[in-house]
Structures are given as structure tokens and as C-alpha cells.
Design a protein around this motif. Structure first.
Motif, PDB file in Angstrom:
ATOM      1  N   VAL A  38       0.857  -1.190   0.000  1.00 36.97           N
ATOM      2  CA  VAL A  38       0.000   0.000   0.000  1.00 36.97           C
ATOM      3  C   VAL A  38       0.895   1.241   0.000  1.00 36.97           C
ATOM      4  O   VAL A  38       1.818   1.351   0.810  1.00 36.97           O
ATOM      5  N   LYS A  40       0.650   5.542  -0.102  1.00 38.37           N
ATOM      6  CA  LYS A  40      -0.180   6.731   0.027  1.00 38.37           C
ATOM      7  C   LYS A  40       0.685   7.979  -0.137  1.00 38.37           C
ATOM      8  O   LYS A  40       1.807   8.037   0.354  1.00 38.37           O
ATOM      9  N   GLU A  44      -3.683   9.882   0.493  1.00 36.28           N
ATOM     10  CA  GLU A  44      -4.489   9.275  -0.561  1.00 36.28           C
ATOM     11  C   GLU A  44      -3.785   8.040  -1.132  1.00 36.28           C
ATOM     12  O   GLU A  44      -2.596   8.091  -1.455  1.00 36.28           O
ATOM     13  N   ILE A  45      -4.524   6.939  -1.258  1.00 38.67           N
ATOM     14  CA  ILE A  45      -3.938   5.718  -1.822  1.00 38.67           C
ATOM     15  C   ILE A  45      -3.637   5.923  -3.309  1.00 38.67           C
ATOM     16  O   ILE A  45      -4.473   6.428  -4.057  1.00 38.67           O
ATOM     17  N   TYR A  47      -1.591   3.947  -6.836  1.00 39.95           N
ATOM     18  CA  TYR A  47      -1.353   2.598  -7.349  1.00 39.95           C
ATOM     19  C   TYR A  47      -0.082   2.594  -8.185  1.00 39.95           C
ATOM     20  O   TYR A  47      -0.099   2.872  -9.388  1.00 39.95           O
ATOM     21  N   TYR A  75       3.729   7.409   2.429  1.00 35.52           N
ATOM     22  CA  TYR A  75       3.557   6.266   3.333  1.00 35.52           C
ATOM     23  C   TYR A  75       3.585   4.995   2.499  1.00 35.52           C
ATOM     24  O   TYR A  75       2.899   4.898   1.477  1.00 35.52           O
TER      25      TYR A  75
END
Length: 230
Positions: A38, A40, A44-45, A47, A75
């Protein structure tokens, strides 16, 4: 546990692009599924692209929208096949412009602001009314120096250097009725250029209000009307 290395952004070095490529390597003795990574940016996530190697995974992400000047948070979390997980956090800075330059009035309130090339027009200089002139400088990285030239990049008349600060205020005595060029730089070499004209004359706007038999006269300092600055 997953180990995070080779991060392309850090807390110690500013990023000089508004769409920086964010990269990192995740090392693990056991496999990591893509769904168990994951990333961020500012909460906000995102990809990222994930490339698997021998006991490592490279991730890469380039923001679709430009990042604003200033601090941003990265993150990254990962969990391997043994259900061992770990995360890393980095706060990095985007700095692509010169320092903000603010001329302060008698009450230390902003009279005009310049950044980058926003005041780089010798035919339409900002006006300095207060002497000595108080000018504030601020940058998301550290300030380096300010230089004031006579006319349009003529003779160097005044200069000031900074060390280890992001904001500072300087006092400069300038000759009345002259054009000056101010150049402020940060440690990354980004510059703000401002053309300034000194003028001690501060016009007043007179408002006359008639109420029955009384005439009331009110005077307003006219500097808030000049150059469209409110």
C-alpha cells in the motif's frame, strides 16, 4: 520483515519537480503479493507500478496532478507471505520556485507580494513608499541571499546572505525616485526577481459625507488603491 530502501524522496533533500517520480525498493526473504503493498501520498492511496526481482520489489509512482509547493507525506506499507509487516513514512518537500518576497507597510502588514517572475516587469514596477523599506523573504527550502541592483540590473547596491533559515525580514534604505531590481534566491538556486520604484509620496483619498447641516470629511490612505493591490 519487509525492508524499505532506495527511496527517491527524503526529509533532507527537496524535490525540484512538481510531478516527481516516487520510487522505493522493498526487500523481503519471502514473497509479497501486490495487494499487500500500500502506497499513500498525502493520505491518498495511489497505485504504483510494481516490478518483482529476486527477494525484492521495486515500486514507482508519478503523480497525475502537480504537487503543490511545500511539504508532502509518503507512506508505504507491505506484508510478506509470513504475515510479517512493516511500514515507512517520509515527509518530503517540493520546491520549484524562488522565495516569496513581501513588502511590509508601516504596520508590518503585506503591501505587495512577489514570487518567481510575478513582479518581473520593469515597465510596471511595484512601488515602495515606506523608508527604510522592510521586506520579508520566505521559502519552502532555505533562503540563500538577496541582492538589490540600481535600475534594471545595474550596479549592485545592497546584498544580504542567509544561513539555515526559511524566513527572514530585512531593512533596506533606498534612494527616493529610483528604480531598483531585487533578486532573492534559495539554496537550490531558484530566484524571484522584483522591479521596485521608490516613492515617498503617499496620496490620500478624500471622502466627503454630507448629513443635513453637517459636512464630515474622512481621509483614507491611498496605498490600498495603487497597482490594484487591496
Amino acid at each position: 520483515f519487509p525492508l524499505f530502501t532506495d527511496l527517491s524522496v527524503s526529509s533532507y533533500t527537496a524535490v525540484t519537480e512538481k510531478k516527481p517520480e516516487i520510487k522505493a525498493r522493498i526487500k523481503s526473504a519471502t514473497s509479497i503479493e501486490p495487494d499487500n503493498i500500500v502506497v499513500k501520498v498525502d493520505g491518498e492511496i495511489v497505485y504504483p507500478e510494481i516490478t518483482a526481482g529476486e527477494k525484492y520489489y521495486d515500486i514507482s509512482h508519478t503523480p497525475e496532478q502537480e504537487l503543490k509547493e511545500g511539504a508532502h507525506d509518503l507512506y508505504i506499507w507491505a506484508k510478506n507471505a509470513l504475515n510479517l509487516e512493516d511500514a515507512t513514512k517520509v515527509r518530503f518537500t517540493v520546491d520549484t520556485e524562488g522565495p516569496e518576497v513581501t513588502h511590509l507597510n508601516e504596520e508590518d502588514r503585506p503591501f505587495f507580494r512577489c514570487r518567481g517572475g510575478s513582479c518581473k516587469d520593469a515597465g510596471n514596477p511595484r512601488v515602495i513608499y515606506w523608508q527604510p523599506a522592510r521586506i520579508a523573504f520566505e521559502d519552502v527550502s532555505e533562503l540563500k541571499e538577496v541582492r538589490i541592483y540600481a535600475g534594471d540590473f545595474g550596479e549592485l547596491e545592497q546584498s544580504k546572505t542567509f544561513a539555515g533559515v526559511k524566513s527572514a525580514t530585512g531593512t533596506f534604505t533606498l534612494e527616493e525616485g529610483r528604480l531598483y531590481t531585487l533578486v532573492a534566491k534559495d539554496v537550490l538556486g531558484h530566484a524571484t526577481t522584483a522591479y521596485m520604484f521608490t516613492d515617498a509620496f503617499r496620496p490620500y483619498v478624500k471622502k466627503v459625507t454630507v448629513r443635513k447641516s453637517q459636512t464630515q470629511e474622512t481621509y483614507y490612505k491611498g496605498e490600498w488603491l495603487l497597482n490594484g493591490e487591496m
